[in-house]
Design an enzyme around this catalytic site. Sequence first.
Site, PDB file in Angstrom:
ATOM      1  N   ASP A 183       0.832  -1.212   0.000  1.00  0.00           N
ATOM      2  CA  ASP A 183       0.000   0.000   0.000  1.00  0.00           C
ATOM      3  C   ASP A 183       0.867   1.264   0.000  1.00  0.00           C
ATOM      4  O   ASP A 183       0.463   2.302   0.509  1.00  0.00           O
ATOM      5  CB  ASP A 183      -0.956  -0.015   1.206  1.00  0.00           C
TER       6      ASP A 183
HETATM    7  N1  LIG Z   1      -5.155  -6.359  -1.565  1.00  0.00           N
HETATM    8  C1  LIG Z   1      -3.837  -6.282  -1.590  1.00  0.00           C
HETATM    9  N2  LIG Z   1      -3.153  -6.205  -0.454  1.00  0.00           N
HETATM   10  C2  LIG Z   1      -1.824  -6.116  -0.489  1.00  0.00           C
HETATM   11  C3  LIG Z   1      -1.120  -6.113  -1.693  1.00  0.00           C
HETATM   12  N3  LIG Z   1       0.192  -5.997  -1.408  1.00  0.00           N
HETATM   13  C4  LIG Z   1       0.297  -5.948  -0.068  1.00  0.00           C
HETATM   14  N4  LIG Z   1      -0.923  -6.013   0.518  1.00  0.00           N
HETATM   15  C5  LIG Z   1      -1.274  -5.958   1.910  1.00  0.00           C
HETATM   16  O1  LIG Z   1      -1.130  -4.625   2.346  1.00  0.00           O
HETATM   17  C6  LIG Z   1      -0.963  -4.635   3.744  1.00  0.00           C
HETATM   18  C7  LIG Z   1       0.056  -3.578   4.045  1.00  0.00           C
HETATM   19  O2  LIG Z   1       0.490  -3.736   5.319  1.00  0.00           O
HETATM   20  P1  LIG Z   1       0.890  -2.559   6.280  1.00  0.00           P
HETATM   21  O3  LIG Z   1       1.159  -1.292   5.551  1.00  0.00           O
HETATM   22  O4  LIG Z   1       1.996  -3.105   7.138  1.00  0.00           O
HETATM   23  O5  LIG Z   1      -0.397  -2.489   7.144  1.00  0.00           O
HETATM   24  P2  LIG Z   1      -1.346  -1.285   7.491  1.00  0.00           P
HETATM   25  O6  LIG Z   1      -2.559  -1.921   8.024  1.00  0.00           O
HETATM   26  O7  LIG Z   1      -1.514  -0.376   6.340  1.00  0.00           O
HETATM   27  O8  LIG Z   1      -0.532  -0.600   8.633  1.00  0.00           O
HETATM   28  P3  LIG Z   1      -0.137   0.947   8.792  1.00  0.00           P
HETATM   29  O9  LIG Z   1       0.540   1.355   7.533  1.00  0.00           O
HETATM   30  O10 LIG Z   1       0.797   0.951   9.959  1.00  0.00           O
HETATM   31  O11 LIG Z   1      -1.374   1.682   9.059  1.00  0.00           O
HETATM   32  C8  LIG Z   1      -0.576  -6.061   4.132  1.00  0.00           C
HETATM   33  O12 LIG Z   1      -1.659  -6.631   4.802  1.00  0.00           O
HETATM   34  C9  LIG Z   1      -0.374  -6.768   2.790  1.00  0.00           C
HETATM   35  O13 LIG Z   1      -0.800  -8.098   2.832  1.00  0.00           O
HETATM   36  C10 LIG Z   1      -1.871  -6.208  -2.890  1.00  0.00           C
HETATM   37  O14 LIG Z   1      -1.333  -6.199  -4.013  1.00  0.00           O
HETATM   38  N5  LIG Z   1      -3.214  -6.278  -2.810  1.00  0.00           N
END
Ligand SMILES: Nc1nc2c(ncn2[C@@H]2O[C@H](COP(=O)(O)OP(=O)(O)OP(=O)(O)O)[C@@H](O)[C@H]2O)c(=O)[nH]1
Length: 266
Positions: A183
């Site tokens: 993200d």
């Molecule tokens: N749907 C989806 N999820 C993804 C993708 N790539 C990564 N993620 C998820 O994005 C999330 C990012 O995690 P973090 O940024 O650590 O979690 P967060 O809940 O945003 O935490 P904070 O940034 O601290 O608020 C993880 O749960 C990954 O599994 C993707 O291509 N698609």
Amino acid sequence: MQLRRWNQVFRAIRAQWFHRAAPHAKVLLPRTTHTPYPKPGADVSLPECVAALEEMRQALQRETAQRQALERAFRGTRKALIQAEADLACVRGGERHARHQALHDELTTLPNRRHLMQQLGQALAQRGPEDLGPTVIYIDLDHFKTVNDTHGHGVGDEVLRITAARLSAAVRHGDLVVRLGGDEFVCLLQGVADAAPLRQLCAKLLEAVSRPMKVADLQLLVCPSIGVAMCPQHGTAAKDLMACADAAMYAAKRERRGFAFYGEAA
Ligand SMILES: Nc1nc2c(ncn2[C@@H]2O[C@H](COP(=O)(O)OP(=O)(O)OP(=O)(O)O)[C@@H](O)[C@H]2O)c(=O)[nH]1
């Protein structure tokens, strides 16, 4: 030599036909004709004519076979050339596709981290001592994991696509919007002199991403945290600028400020 002989033979054949098979045909000939007809069998005997005709038939047969072989070879070569051209176009298309894939994110179609590092490295390398350097704006969604966990990865993917589109729509033409992965996104700007327009842009990015998102029959609210690093104030190397922007983003997230510049107190 052969042609002369065949001519001779034809004259003889014609004369034979004229005198034996159709003597009445004489009357059809114009009186003024300059070509005297040879006497039948004057030069060449009938068996010789037949042999010469057979010889000619075989020569023609050989030539026809040669011509057909040449035509076949020509058609084969042309087909091979057309195929080679099509193969080449295919290879070039494949190369273009592979290059695009290597530099873009599949989910959002945005440029990827490799593309960003190339562009950032290039901008820093081309910068003169008096030139303005690039600015890195690091964007990370808050609690994105909860979106995935609550609504599933399909909805999470759509949120990422919407975020990518909104960020792209908010920046100026020529600025680069990248998905780093997960993200996390980056906007790379060139030639921004001071912090004031950057603050305006950060507020605009914050507002754009935070607007409600409609995914299927859901209304979702997703907020980003944003960190800014400028060149040369915060660094003149790519990895330093990225690290400073990342640290500023974490400060903004920790302090719930929305956005923060590197080294700026809350
Ligand atoms: N749907 C989806 N999820 C993804 C993708 N790539 C990564 N993620 C998820 O994005 C999330 C990012 O995690 P973090 O940024 O650590 O979690 P967060 O809940 O945003 O935490 P904070 O940034 O601290 O608020 C993880 O749960 C990954 O599994 C993707 O291509 N698609």
